[in-house]
Design a protein around this motif. Structure first.
Motif, PDB file in Angstrom:
ATOM      1  N   UNK A  11       0.834  -1.201   0.000  1.00  0.00           N
ATOM      2  CA  UNK A  11       0.000   0.000   0.000  1.00  0.00           C
ATOM      3  C   UNK A  11       0.867   1.249   0.000  1.00  0.00           C
ATOM      4  N   UNK A  12       0.250   2.359  -0.335  1.00  0.00           N
ATOM      5  CA  UNK A  12       0.936   3.638  -0.474  1.00  0.00           C
ATOM      6  C   UNK A  12       0.695   4.158  -1.877  1.00  0.00           C
ATOM      7  N   UNK A  13       1.640   4.947  -2.379  1.00  0.00           N
ATOM      8  CA  UNK A  13       1.534   5.417  -3.764  1.00  0.00           C
ATOM      9  C   UNK A  13       2.223   4.365  -4.632  1.00  0.00           C
ATOM     10  N   UNK A  14       1.445   3.337  -5.000  1.00  0.00           N
ATOM     11  CA  UNK A  14       2.013   2.186  -5.711  1.00  0.00           C
ATOM     12  C   UNK A  14       1.288   1.888  -7.023  1.00  0.00           C
ATOM     13  N   UNK A  15       0.337   2.722  -7.391  1.00  0.00           N
ATOM     14  CA  UNK A  15      -0.320   2.567  -8.685  1.00  0.00           C
ATOM     15  C   UNK A  15      -0.013   3.800  -9.523  1.00  0.00           C
ATOM     16  N   UNK A  16       0.216   3.576 -10.815  1.00  0.00           N
ATOM     17  CA  UNK A  16       0.543   4.681 -11.700  1.00  0.00           C
ATOM     18  C   UNK A  16       1.975   5.153 -11.583  1.00  0.00           C
ATOM     19  N   UNK A  23       8.240  -4.524 -10.519  1.00  0.00           N
ATOM     20  CA  UNK A  23       8.199  -5.756  -9.733  1.00  0.00           C
ATOM     21  C   UNK A  23       8.458  -6.953 -10.628  1.00  0.00           C
ATOM     22  N   UNK A  24       7.856  -6.959 -11.810  1.00  0.00           N
ATOM     23  CA  UNK A  24       8.084  -8.044 -12.772  1.00  0.00           C
ATOM     24  C   UNK A  24       9.554  -8.126 -13.149  1.00  0.00           C
ATOM     25  N   UNK A  25      10.152  -6.977 -13.478  1.00  0.00           N
ATOM     26  CA  UNK A  25      11.569  -6.972 -13.871  1.00  0.00           C
ATOM     27  C   UNK A  25      12.462  -7.466 -12.745  1.00  0.00           C
ATOM     28  N   UNK A  26      12.183  -7.046 -11.507  1.00  0.00           N
ATOM     29  CA  UNK A  26      12.973  -7.491 -10.361  1.00  0.00           C
ATOM     30  C   UNK A  26      12.811  -8.995 -10.158  1.00  0.00           C
ATOM     31  N   UNK A  27      11.567  -9.481 -10.223  1.00  0.00           N
ATOM     32  CA  UNK A  27      11.305 -10.904 -10.030  1.00  0.00           C
ATOM     33  C   UNK A  27      12.014 -11.741 -11.090  1.00  0.00           C
ATOM     34  N   UNK A  28      11.906 -11.324 -12.340  1.00  0.00           N
ATOM     35  CA  UNK A  28      12.555 -12.075 -13.412  1.00  0.00           C
ATOM     36  C   UNK A  28      14.071 -12.093 -13.241  1.00  0.00           C
ATOM     37  N   UNK A  29      14.645 -10.981 -12.791  1.00  0.00           N
ATOM     38  CA  UNK A  29      16.097 -10.928 -12.588  1.00  0.00           C
ATOM     39  C   UNK A  29      16.542 -11.869 -11.476  1.00  0.00           C
ATOM     40  N   UNK A  30      15.624 -12.165 -10.551  1.00  0.00           N
ATOM     41  CA  UNK A  30      15.916 -13.059  -9.428  1.00  0.00           C
ATOM     42  C   UNK A  30      15.503 -14.503  -9.706  1.00  0.00           C
ATOM     43  N   UNK A  31      14.838 -14.741 -10.838  1.00  0.00           N
ATOM     44  CA  UNK A  31      14.368 -16.080 -11.157  1.00  0.00           C
ATOM     45  C   UNK A  31      13.118 -16.485 -10.391  1.00  0.00           C
ATOM     46  N   UNK A  64      10.625  -0.801  -0.852  1.00  0.00           N
ATOM     47  CA  UNK A  64      11.158   0.390  -1.515  1.00  0.00           C
ATOM     48  C   UNK A  64      10.428   0.632  -2.833  1.00  0.00           C
ATOM     49  N   UNK A  65      10.351  -0.391  -3.655  1.00  0.00           N
ATOM     50  CA  UNK A  65       9.698  -0.266  -4.952  1.00  0.00           C
ATOM     51  C   UNK A  65      10.486   0.604  -5.906  1.00  0.00           C
ATOM     52  N   UNK A  66       9.877   0.953  -7.038  1.00  0.00           N
ATOM     53  CA  UNK A  66      10.565   1.797  -8.020  1.00  0.00           C
ATOM     54  C   UNK A  66      10.687   3.240  -7.524  1.00  0.00           C
ATOM     55  N   UNK A  67      11.455   4.020  -8.253  1.00  0.00           N
ATOM     56  CA  UNK A  67      11.797   5.382  -7.831  1.00  0.00           C
ATOM     57  C   UNK A  67      10.588   6.254  -7.519  1.00  0.00           C
ATOM     58  N   UNK A  68       9.536   6.190  -8.310  1.00  0.00           N
ATOM     59  CA  UNK A  68       8.384   7.070  -8.125  1.00  0.00           C
ATOM     60  C   UNK A  68       7.395   6.590  -7.067  1.00  0.00           C
ATOM     61  N   UNK A  69       7.568   5.384  -6.585  1.00  0.00           N
ATOM     62  CA  UNK A  69       6.648   4.837  -5.585  1.00  0.00           C
ATOM     63  C   UNK A  69       6.935   5.422  -4.209  1.00  0.00           C
TER      64      UNK A  69
END
Length: 91
Positions: A11-16, A23-31, A64-69
């Motif tokens: 929760x928080x500012x996590x949409x848009x 999250x997808x890119x991070x998950x894929x990089x981690x397998x 933490x999420x992406x920079x804008x989150x």
């Protein structure tokens, strides 16, 4: 090494703010396999499964999420197993 599966709500500012794609890119990089989606109440929900250390790294990254989150809270529970796709997808 053991596998781990989690079900999490962010929760928080996590949409848009590119949260799901990041999250997808991070998950894929981690397998890590699973999925992420927006909820109508403004939260992001995800299910993830994979090698324990990789899932724990993804779980930590969610705070933490992406920079804008601006993540206010992550609620994450361990689950026995999930019906995950063979990749990580945005739903």
């Amino acid at each position: 090494m053991a596998d781990l599966s989690i079900h999490a709500f962010v929760s928080g500012r996590v949409q848009g703010v590119w949260f799901r794609q990041s999250t997808k890119e991070k998950a894929l990089s981690l397998g890590v396999q699973g999925w992420v989606r927006n909820l109508n109440d403004g939260r992001v929900e995800l299910m993830a499964t994979g090698e324990e250390q990789a899932v724990l790294q993804l779980e930590a990254w969610l705070s933490q999420g992406p920079e804008l989150a601006n993540v206010a809270e992550v609620i994450s529970d361990r689950v026995d197993s999930i019906d995950a796709p063979q990749t990580f997808e945005v739903r």
